[in-house]
Design an enzyme around this catalytic site. Sequence first.
Site, PDB file in Angstrom:
ATOM      1  N   ASP A 179       0.907  -1.140   0.000  1.00 29.06           N
ATOM      2  CA  ASP A 179       0.000   0.000   0.000  1.00 29.06           C
ATOM      3  C   ASP A 179       0.947   1.191   0.000  1.00 29.06           C
ATOM      4  OD1 ASP A 179      -1.415   2.267   0.913  1.00 29.06           O
ATOM      5  OD2 ASP A 179      -2.989   0.982   1.703  1.00 29.06           O
ATOM      6  N   HIS A 180       1.148   1.796  -1.170  1.00 27.29           N
ATOM      7  CA  HIS A 180       2.243   2.768  -1.278  1.00 27.29           C
ATOM      8  C   HIS A 180       2.057   3.948  -0.318  1.00 27.29           C
ATOM      9  CE1 HIS A 180      -0.482   5.116  -3.824  1.00 27.29           C
ATOM     10  NE2 HIS A 180       0.316   6.141  -3.635  1.00 27.29           N
ATOM     11  N   HIS A 242      -6.033   2.917   1.231  1.00 27.04           N
ATOM     12  CA  HIS A 242      -5.163   3.923   1.851  1.00 27.04           C
ATOM     13  C   HIS A 242      -5.790   4.618   3.067  1.00 27.04           C
ATOM     14  CE1 HIS A 242      -3.059   3.148  -1.759  1.00 27.04           C
ATOM     15  NE2 HIS A 242      -3.721   3.968  -2.546  1.00 27.04           N
TER      16      HIS A 242
HETATM   17  C1  BG6 Z   1      -3.622   4.981  -6.075  1.00 32.52           C
HETATM   18  C2  BG6 Z   1      -4.975   5.130  -6.693  1.00 32.52           C
HETATM   19  O1  BG6 Z   1      -3.573   3.826  -5.274  1.00 32.52           O
HETATM   20  O2  BG6 Z   1      -3.331   6.118  -5.276  1.00 32.52           O
HETATM   21  C3  BG6 Z   1      -5.040   6.384  -7.527  1.00 32.52           C
HETATM   22  O3  BG6 Z   1      -5.263   3.990  -7.495  1.00 32.52           O
HETATM   23  C4  BG6 Z   1      -4.644   7.584  -6.705  1.00 32.52           C
HETATM   24  O4  BG6 Z   1      -6.332   6.570  -8.090  1.00 32.52           O
HETATM   25  C5  BG6 Z   1      -3.320   7.333  -6.014  1.00 32.52           C
HETATM   26  O5  BG6 Z   1      -4.540   8.694  -7.573  1.00 32.52           O
HETATM   27  C6  BG6 Z   1      -2.996   8.436  -5.030  1.00 32.52           C
HETATM   28  O6  BG6 Z   1      -1.713   8.262  -4.525  1.00 32.52           O
HETATM   29  P1  BG6 Z   1      -0.634   9.417  -4.661  1.00 32.52           P
HETATM   30  O7  BG6 Z   1       0.573   8.880  -3.987  1.00 32.52           O
HETATM   31  O8  BG6 Z   1      -0.432   9.639  -6.138  1.00 32.52           O
HETATM   32  O9  BG6 Z   1      -1.230  10.589  -4.004  1.00 32.52           O
END
Ligand code: BG6
Length: 501
Positions: A179-180, A242
């Site tokens: 989960d980045h 997230h």
């Molecule tokens: C991803 C979603 O996991 O997270 C995207 O699939 C979203 O839709 C993105 O834009 C948001 O992450 P970050 O790090 O780009 O703000």
Amino acid sequence: MKTLEPCTLVIYGAGGDLARRKLIPGLFRLDIANRLPEQMVIMSCGRKPWSREQWVAEVLAMLQTQYPPEVIAHSFERFSARLHYHASPPDDPDAYVRLQKTLEDNPSIPPNMIFYMSVRPAEFPAIIDKLGNVGLLKEHNGWRRVVIEKPFGYDLLSAQSLQASLYKHLNEPQIFRIDHYLGKGTVQNVMVFRFANILLEPLWNHHYIDHVQISHSETLGVEGRAGYFEGSGALRDMIQSHLLQLLALVAMEPPVSMNAEHLRDEKVKALKAIRPIPQNAVHAHAFRGQYGSGNIGGGAVPGYLEEPGVAADSSTETYAALKLFVDNWRWSGVPFYLRTGKRMAESASAIYIRFKNPPQDLLKHTRRDPAHPNWIMLGIQPDDCLKIELQVKVPGLDVHTRTISLDATYHRKGDEKFDAYEGLLLDVIQGDHSLFLRIDEVEAAWRVVDPILKVWSMERDFINNYPAGSWGPRGTYRLFDRDDQFWRHSLNLDGADLQAY
Ligand code: BG6
């Protein structure tokens, strides 16, 4: 700094967007920072029949879009020596046997292996099955780990059947569900802030906290990902994953240690304590919307229904907001408001914690402005920072008050900044699961959103609209318990007063 064991990183979907934008540039950055194991090999697997030389040229082109020429001139040669390419066309029945031979018969390829599934989620059970069938996931000589990207299923049942297919070849400790968001600096700082300071712990409960807001807004639309987004929607895409993870970090009890299992045990407990939403209460707890045409950054943008790949009658939500309660001793009665949206007025992610008013308003006769509660705010992006709003006396003869913001921005000049993926890649190499999701966390998060998904999928004729460039549909305010609760749109002082949408 730990000495890392040599390993081989095999990337499936190496030609895809994630690998190009995040994984390859992130690995390059880690190499520059001397954080990759000496003999590490990066084996990229893609559909195209490229040679190693062609792949190295591709990688160079990817990096040139993100790094200045002098950095490339200085560091690319060492990095390129790590690069290998394996053509894996989908119709080639021998591709996996060839890969197994290349990886296991070559003494210069380290036998500790990570398989990163940077492919569409629908594809990874089949890839893992084929890797398992040729014996590449057996840990007889070195460890084998698999990284998978969300979404982990599209509801509880499908997540469980995906899991069953993974368990045919893998044990839980071999699986790294990424989960980045958990790799972002402030997100990890939630734990440091809570557990390395004693100051807040006595206040961190329903006696003092009025409510918590967790918000992620983007000015971007679906950006060519309509195919994925149409089947997902904002609730699955951002909240199930997230934002519920952020809620777990804010709400969890202090773990016994920072060991991955202790940490994940506490997160699961918090997620399990979320009050289930019965289907007949979905409207009181959840709100959805879809962006129409509007203006972003001074330019006109089309509505969701006009985006390529979106069905003309789509009721997929691009905005979702929830009110949740964590029914345990600490959080009884405190609403947690979660919100996410695409094509919103600003791109910003933050956790806003609003405190209760003092038990007696002793200054009501001398104050000119209405009372302001205290807020603690953790900004996640664009800037990671920490702010606290307090009341002070306005200098002068009278006892007037004003709100000030203590800005504890913790970045100092010269501090290193790494992308979320860089830290997470390093964690997989080190075998540290702390920032990866365990299956019971995933299941608990699906249990929270499943009833809402069910109701929304039955009610397909109408969805609230909001103009692109706004703060979302107006009706979302009905989620709030009281009139003096409202979405906070910014970490700045004026954010506390912004009631308009
Ligand atoms: C991803 C979603 O996991 O997270 C995207 O699939 C979203 O839709 C993105 O834009 C948001 O992450 P970050 O790090 O780009 O703000």
